[in-house]
Design an enzyme around this catalytic site. Structure first.
Site, PDB file in Angstrom:
ATOM      1  N   TYR A   1       0.759  -1.167   0.164  1.00  0.00           N
ATOM      2  CA  TYR A   1       0.076   0.082  -0.099  1.00  0.00           C
ATOM      3  C   TYR A   1       0.698   1.323   0.038  1.00  0.00           C
ATOM      4  O   TYR A   1       0.648   2.025   0.792  1.00  0.00           O
ATOM      5  CB  TYR A   1      -0.965   0.063   1.246  1.00  0.00           C
ATOM      6  CG  TYR A   1      -1.929  -1.080   1.127  1.00  0.00           C
ATOM      7  CD1 TYR A   1      -3.109  -0.534   0.266  1.00  0.00           C
ATOM      8  CD2 TYR A   1      -2.127  -2.296   1.556  1.00  0.00           C
ATOM      9  CE1 TYR A   1      -4.115  -1.620   0.213  1.00  0.00           C
ATOM     10  CE2 TYR A   1      -3.081  -3.250   1.438  1.00  0.00           C
ATOM     11  CZ  TYR A   1      -3.994  -2.886   0.583  1.00  0.00           C
ATOM     12  OH  TYR A   1      -4.993  -3.769   0.430  1.00  0.00           O
TER      13      TYR A   1
ATOM     14  N   TYR B   1     -12.151  -7.393   6.740  1.00  0.00           N
ATOM     15  CA  TYR B   1     -11.026  -7.363   5.990  1.00  0.00           C
ATOM     16  C   TYR B   1     -10.860  -8.970   5.785  1.00  0.00           C
ATOM     17  O   TYR B   1     -10.616  -9.532   6.614  1.00  0.00           O
ATOM     18  CB  TYR B   1      -9.766  -6.489   6.742  1.00  0.00           C
ATOM     19  CG  TYR B   1      -8.484  -6.806   5.668  1.00  0.00           C
ATOM     20  CD1 TYR B   1      -8.539  -5.978   4.392  1.00  0.00           C
ATOM     21  CD2 TYR B   1      -7.619  -7.728   5.709  1.00  0.00           C
ATOM     22  CE1 TYR B   1      -7.239  -6.378   3.644  1.00  0.00           C
ATOM     23  CE2 TYR B   1      -6.551  -7.990   5.142  1.00  0.00           C
ATOM     24  CZ  TYR B   1      -6.447  -7.150   3.883  1.00  0.00           C
ATOM     25  OH  TYR B   1      -5.315  -7.279   2.979  1.00  0.00           O
TER      26      TYR B   1
ATOM     27  N   ASP C   1     -12.955 -16.054   9.283  1.00  0.00           N
ATOM     28  CA  ASP C   1     -11.855 -15.801   8.744  1.00  0.00           C
ATOM     29  C   ASP C   1     -10.962 -15.543  10.286  1.00  0.00           C
ATOM     30  O   ASP C   1     -11.016 -14.560  10.467  1.00  0.00           O
ATOM     31  CB  ASP C   1     -11.901 -14.530   7.950  1.00  0.00           C
ATOM     32  CG  ASP C   1     -10.450 -14.108   7.793  1.00  0.00           C
ATOM     33  OD1 ASP C   1      -9.535 -14.977   8.040  1.00  0.00           O
ATOM     34  OD2 ASP C   1     -10.152 -13.232   6.436  1.00  0.00           O
TER      35      ASP C   1
ATOM     36  N   LYS D   1      -1.258 -16.373   8.819  1.00  0.00           N
ATOM     37  CA  LYS D   1      -0.433 -15.371   9.539  1.00  0.00           C
ATOM     38  C   LYS D   1       0.552 -16.038  10.654  1.00  0.00           C
ATOM     39  O   LYS D   1       1.479 -16.582  10.282  1.00  0.00           O
ATOM     40  CB  LYS D   1      -1.432 -14.396  10.176  1.00  0.00           C
ATOM     41  CG  LYS D   1      -1.855 -13.230   9.053  1.00  0.00           C
ATOM     42  CD  LYS D   1      -2.235 -11.739   9.897  1.00  0.00           C
ATOM     43  CE  LYS D   1      -2.200 -11.063   8.641  1.00  0.00           C
ATOM     44  NZ  LYS D   1      -3.430 -10.484   8.054  1.00  0.00           N
TER      45      LYS D   1
HETATM   46  C1  PLP Z   1      -4.051 -10.671   6.717  1.00  0.00           C
HETATM   47  C2  PLP Z   1      -5.501 -11.095   6.507  1.00  0.00           C
HETATM   48  C3  PLP Z   1      -5.874 -11.762   5.409  1.00  0.00           C
HETATM   49  C4  PLP Z   1      -4.902 -11.969   3.914  1.00  0.00           C
HETATM   50  O1  PLP Z   1      -3.828 -12.662   4.538  1.00  0.00           O
HETATM   51  P1  PLP Z   1      -2.353 -12.417   3.441  1.00  0.00           P
HETATM   52  O2  PLP Z   1      -1.664 -13.683   4.009  1.00  0.00           O
HETATM   53  O3  PLP Z   1      -1.972 -10.988   3.387  1.00  0.00           O
HETATM   54  O4  PLP Z   1      -2.997 -12.626   1.961  1.00  0.00           O
HETATM   55  C5  PLP Z   1      -7.199 -12.200   5.444  1.00  0.00           C
HETATM   56  N1  PLP Z   1      -7.913 -12.058   6.287  1.00  0.00           N
HETATM   57  C6  PLP Z   1      -7.383 -11.471   7.399  1.00  0.00           C
HETATM   58  C7  PLP Z   1      -8.494 -11.568   8.690  1.00  0.00           C
HETATM   59  C8  PLP Z   1      -6.397 -10.667   7.533  1.00  0.00           C
HETATM   60  O5  PLP Z   1      -5.939 -10.310   8.692  1.00  0.00           O
END
Ligand code: PLP
Length: 424
Positions: free
Chosen positions: A15, A143, A244, A273
């Protein structure tokens, strides 16, 4: 050209503009909770490299696990072949996740794990002779990643849907949950969501949301009662639920997975992550047997996805070591300890006239400013104060490695409080 010039002239950062006047700092090495810059300065890390580095940098056990795997094989295709790191990782993961999740699809990043989840539910409804069910219901303030399908379910404003209007699918957005974490969720809070389910049940493939903590879309913590009601309503209207947990998974909120605050389980869960303790890129999409069985019995007969680096053995080895460290550490106590110090040290910011809100959950501390911060000035101020903190918009937030000492944590919070106090 010196390093700084090469970076500035040729390398994109997340970004960022190519011709940016924002500084980037060259890191020479990292150890424990400290980043060492190339000019010798040491910074206490408040970010865990975006949620990932829960055990600290340069951890001897994760280093050893990767080194040992390196001597055997660093990668092998996963089509038609398998390997012990993937099997051992699966063995370690299954007891940690909600027990209904019995099938794991490994991939290489969080965004891909979300794409995989979305493809799974579309294939699922196709197999169930309901191919019209291709739309997703998500939440304002959410997100889920930067690829096209993931982007389509991000908050439409911060996810810049205007810019990509004709390139992404139009999804359905529920209002951001208003009831704060720790409070009850009353029927009024969830009513708008139910109306949306009622209206769109026939075309909806799944609801997708971040459990308890909305991360990069606003660092907002909402009531566990809300999440419980989301599960109940998805059942009532026969819509699948994707959680997620890419940011929240592996202890950050005080539970191993954030859905455990509400004692619910999803039909599909995405993780990523901190899965490898911040060492290598690895993510996964977990589903119930029902979803896998329905996809298997479809006309296609297979799930249509297969990344080149699927279940990379080095990444799996790092993840196994990271899960071992969690298992044999008192991570829950550590996260509580960090939460307590955040509450003690950050709450004072509520009294500053430039601060709108302060919120703390587990090892996450958030200071919401009234105005967006000046990134150039604030980043330099943090570095001068000896800490690494990277705000976005109005949000100054901290999520240090779980192993940070009380002493370092107080240095971090003191620096942050001082910098925030002096923003005008
Ligand atoms: C960081 C994140 C993603 C995307 O993961 P990347 O490894 O950056 O592609 C998706 N969902 C959530 C909740 C995130 O924090």
């Amino acid at each position: 050209m010196n390093n700084n010039d090469i970076d500035q002239q040729y390398i994109w950062h997340p970004y960022s503009a190519m011709n940016s006047d924002l500084p980037v700092f060259e890191v020479e090495s990292a150890n424990g909770v400290r980043l060492k810059l190339s000019n010798g300065k040491q910074l206490i890390d408040g970010m865990s490299s975006w949620w990932c580095v829960i055990h600290g940098y340069n951890h001897p056990q994760i280093n050893a696990a990767i080194t040992a795997q390196l001597g055997k094989m660093s990668h092998i295709m996963f089509g038609g072949l398998t390997h012990e790191p993937a099997i051992e990782l699966t063995r370690a993961l299954l007891p940690l996740v909600p027990s209904s999740l019995q099938n794991i699809f490994y991939s290489d990043s969080g965004s891909v794990a979300v794409e995989v989840a979305m493809k799974m539910v579309i294939q699922y409804w196709h197999a169930k002779q309901q191919p019209q069910r291709q739309r997703f219901i998500s939440f304002r303030g959410g997100y889920h990643g930067d690829t096209f399908a993931a982007m389509s379910v991000c908050d439409p404003v911060t996810g810049m849907h205007g810019l990509f209007e004709n390139a992404i699918h139009k999804q359905i957005f529920a209002p951001q949950p208003q009831c704060r974490f720790g409070n009850n969720c009353i029927d009024d809070d969830i009513a708008a969501f139910e109306v949306i389910l009622e209206q769109h049940a026939a075309q909806a493939a799944a609801v997708i949301l971040e459990p308890i903590v909305q991360g990069a879309g606003g660092m907002w913590f909402y009531s566990a009662g809300y999440l419980t009601k989301v599960r109940e309503l998805c059942d009532k209207y026969d819509i699948l639920l994707i959680l997620d947990e890419i940011a929240t998974g592996f202890g950050r909120t005080g539970e191993m997975f954030a859905c455990q605050h509400a004692d619910i389980s999803p039909d599909i869960m995405c993780i990523g992550k901190s899965l490898t303790g911040g060492y290598l890129t690895l993510a996964a999409t977990l589903s119930t047997n029902d979803i896998a069985n329905v996809i298997d019995s479809s006309e296609a007969g297979v799930f249509m996805h297969g990344p080149t680096y699927m279940a990379n053995p080095l990444a799996c080895a790092a993840a196994i070591a990271s899960l071992q460290l969690l298992k044999f550490s008192d991570w829950k106590h550590n996260v509580k300890r960090i939460e307590k110090i955040f509450l003690q040290e950050l709450t004072v910011c509520k009294e500053f006239t430039n601060v709108k809100d302060v919120r703390v959950l587990g090892a996450i501390g958030v200071i919401e400013m009234k105005q967006p911060v000046n990134m150039k000035e604030i980043t330099q101020a943090f570095v001068d104060a000896g800490v690494w903190v990277r705000p976005f918009g109005k949000l100054v937030y901290l999520m240090p490695p779980f192993i940070i000492s009380d002493d370092d944590l107080k240095k971090l919070t003191t620096a942050v409080v001082n910098v925030v106090k002096n923003i005008n």
